[in-house]
Design an enzyme around this catalytic site. Structure first.
Site, short mmCIF file in Angstrom:
data_model
loop_
_atom_site.label_atom_id
_atom_site.label_comp_id
_atom_site.label_asym_id
_atom_site.label_seq_id
_atom_site.Cartn_x
_atom_site.Cartn_y
_atom_site.Cartn_z
N LEU A 104 -21.04 8.20 -3.51
CA LEU A 104 -21.50 7.72 -4.83
C LEU A 104 -22.91 7.20 -4.72
O LEU A 104 -23.70 7.24 -5.65
CB LEU A 104 -20.60 6.57 -5.31
CG LEU A 104 -19.28 6.88 -5.97
CD1 LEU A 104 -18.65 5.59 -6.46
CD2 LEU A 104 -19.45 7.86 -7.12
N GLU A 105 -23.20 6.64 -3.53
CA GLU A 105 -24.50 5.95 -3.37
C GLU A 105 -24.94 6.05 -1.92
O GLU A 105 -24.18 6.49 -1.06
CB GLU A 105 -24.32 4.48 -3.74
CG GLU A 105 -23.29 3.79 -2.86
CD GLU A 105 -22.80 2.46 -3.45
OE1 GLU A 105 -23.08 2.17 -4.62
OE2 GLU A 105 -22.12 1.73 -2.70
N ARG A 140 0.85 -1.21 0.00
CA ARG A 140 0.00 0.00 0.00
C ARG A 140 0.88 1.25 0.00
O ARG A 140 0.61 2.23 -0.68
CB ARG A 140 -0.92 -0.01 1.22
CG ARG A 140 -2.02 -1.05 1.14
CD ARG A 140 -2.86 -1.09 2.40
NE ARG A 140 -3.67 0.11 2.55
CZ ARG A 140 -4.37 0.39 3.66
NH1 ARG A 140 -4.33 -0.47 4.68
NH2 ARG A 140 -5.09 1.48 3.75
N ASP A 180 -3.62 7.71 3.92
CA ASP A 180 -2.80 7.92 2.72
C ASP A 180 -2.12 9.29 2.66
O ASP A 180 -1.35 9.56 1.75
CB ASP A 180 -3.67 7.71 1.45
CG ASP A 180 -4.91 8.62 1.42
OD1 ASP A 180 -5.94 8.20 0.86
OD2 ASP A 180 -4.86 9.73 1.97
N HIS A 238 -7.28 6.87 12.07
CA HIS A 238 -6.80 5.49 11.93
C HIS A 238 -5.31 5.40 11.65
O HIS A 238 -4.83 4.36 11.24
CB HIS A 238 -7.60 4.77 10.82
CG HIS A 238 -9.04 4.59 11.18
ND1 HIS A 238 -10.00 4.24 10.26
CD2 HIS A 238 -9.70 4.75 12.36
CE1 HIS A 238 -11.18 4.15 10.87
NE2 HIS A 238 -11.03 4.48 12.14
N1 APR Z 1 -16.79 9.67 -4.42
C1 APR Z 1 -17.52 9.59 -3.28
N2 APR Z 1 -17.69 8.44 -2.59
C2 APR Z 1 -17.08 7.34 -3.09
C3 APR Z 1 -16.31 7.35 -4.27
C4 APR Z 1 -16.18 8.59 -4.94
N3 APR Z 1 -15.46 8.69 -6.07
N4 APR Z 1 -15.85 6.08 -4.49
C5 APR Z 1 -16.33 5.32 -3.48
N5 APR Z 1 -17.07 6.06 -2.65
C6 APR Z 1 -17.74 5.65 -1.41
C7 APR Z 1 -18.37 4.27 -1.46
O1 APR Z 1 -19.70 4.33 -1.96
C8 APR Z 1 -18.34 3.88 0.04
O2 APR Z 1 -19.52 4.34 0.69
O3 APR Z 1 -16.75 5.59 -0.42
C9 APR Z 1 -17.13 4.64 0.59
C10 APR Z 1 -15.93 3.75 0.87
O4 APR Z 1 -16.32 2.87 1.91
P1 APR Z 1 -15.25 1.87 2.52
O5 APR Z 1 -14.54 1.16 1.41
O6 APR Z 1 -15.96 1.08 3.56
O7 APR Z 1 -14.16 2.81 3.21
P2 APR Z 1 -14.28 3.61 4.57
O8 APR Z 1 -15.69 4.04 4.84
O9 APR Z 1 -13.24 4.66 4.55
O10 APR Z 1 -13.86 2.49 5.66
C11 APR Z 1 -13.76 2.93 7.01
O11 APR Z 1 -12.90 0.76 7.61
O12 APR Z 1 -11.57 -0.97 6.97
C12 APR Z 1 -11.65 0.11 7.82
O13 APR Z 1 -9.90 1.35 8.76
C13 APR Z 1 -10.55 1.09 7.54
O14 APR Z 1 -10.66 3.50 7.58
C14 APR Z 1 -11.29 2.33 7.07
C15 APR Z 1 -12.67 2.16 7.69
#
Ligand code: APR
Length: 253
Positions: free
Chosen positions: A220-221, A69, A104, A119
């Site tokens: 996005l959703e 990563r 990041d 985190h």
């Molecule tokens: N613009 C806006 N939202 C987006 C985009 C985009 N281009 N691409 C993806 N998303 C949204 C997705 O719809 C989803 O709701 O971003 C979200 C990403 O969700 P996760 O993958 O679950 O990431 P996150 O919410 O940051 O996870 C929280 O979980 O695994 C642990 O420690 C890790 O910090 C992380 C925590």
């Protein structure tokens, strides 16, 4: 009324804005999210690479996951969504806190100053022995990096599942959620606590009966919390956030 126009109206009248970002805000920079079909948790077992037990069992595997990563970060840059949040911070100055679940460093790279990293960070290691905390750029750290002070094994300065968040960072985030009258949830699935609970803290802030913060979701959703937010702005944050800044600049308060 257009959701971005409505969001701009709420922000224009805000006294204090707090933001919580997740992996979605970095998706358009090419950083994989966690729970999408091609997400990080699709290709790896959380138990093996993101828990203290996994690290004790096989530190090689954990460092392989985090070195990969870190290495990928060399190719990524902040996207327009990160830069829009820098503009928002400039607008509110000390009445603004950016809380992120991301590790990041892209918010800081874009120029955000008030970043609370709930985190941890891929740019830091912590010694498992003397707890020495080091900042690194993205040079390779080796398969099993050792502490320069006590020669014990280093670990990524990342908060793993079932671990406590750093107290002072959580305190900052908690106070910012209580202080704000507008809370933005950006690019997060809002399923991991306590981070996901900040929106509820913002809603319930202040003395009983006090008008809670307005919660606005940028995603996005729809997510697990969409039915409890005041407003949803749906689309890529690299598009919607710059549009929000453009709308705010049209008739600055
Ligand atoms: N613009 C806006 N939202 C987006 C985009 C985009 N281009 N691409 C993806 N998303 C949204 C997705 O719809 C989803 O709701 O971003 C979200 C990403 O969700 P996760 O993958 O679950 O990431 P996150 O919410 O940051 O996870 C929280 O979980 O695994 C642990 O420690 C890790 O910090 C992380 C925590």
């Amino acid at each position: 009324m257009d959701a971005i126009f409505e969001a701009a109206e709420h922000i224009r009248q805000a006294r204090y804005v707090t933001v919580l970002t997740g992996a979605g805000v970095s998706a358009e920079s090419g950083v994989p999210t966690f729970r999408a079909s091609d997400g990080l948790w699709e290709g790896h077992h959380i138990e093996d690479v993101a828990t203290p037990e996994g690290f004790r069992r096989n530190p090689h595997l954990v460092w392989e996951f985090y070195n990969e990563r870190r290495n990928k970060l060399k190719q990524v840059r902040p996207n327009p969504g990160h830069y829009a949040l820098v503009e928002l911070e400039k607008r509110f100055a000390e009445r603004f806190t950016l809380v992120t679940q991301n590790v990041d460093g892209l918010h800081q790279q874009a120029g955000s100053n008030t970043v609370a990293e709930l985190h941890g960070s891929l740019y830091r290691t912590r010694c498992t022995g003397c707890k020495d905390l080091r900042i690194h750029d993205l040079e390779p750290l080796g398969e099993l990096p050792k502490c320069q002070k006590c020669d014990r094994l280093l670990r990524p300065d990342i908060v793993w599942f079932r671990e406590e968040l750093p107290k002072e960072v959580w305190q900052r985030a908690y106070l910012a959620a209580q202080a704000c009258d507008v809370f933005l949830l950006i690019g997060t699935s809002a399923v991991v606590y306590p981070a996901a609970g900040l929106a509820q803290i913002a809603r319930n802030r202040g003395p009983a009966g006090d008008e809670g913060a307005t919660i606005i979701e940028f995603n996005l959703e729809e997510t697990a919390v969409s039915n409890s937010v005041d407003l949803g702005v749906y689309g890529p944050s690299g598009v919607t956030l710059p549009k929000l800044i453009e709308q705010l600049s049209m008739n600055p308060s």
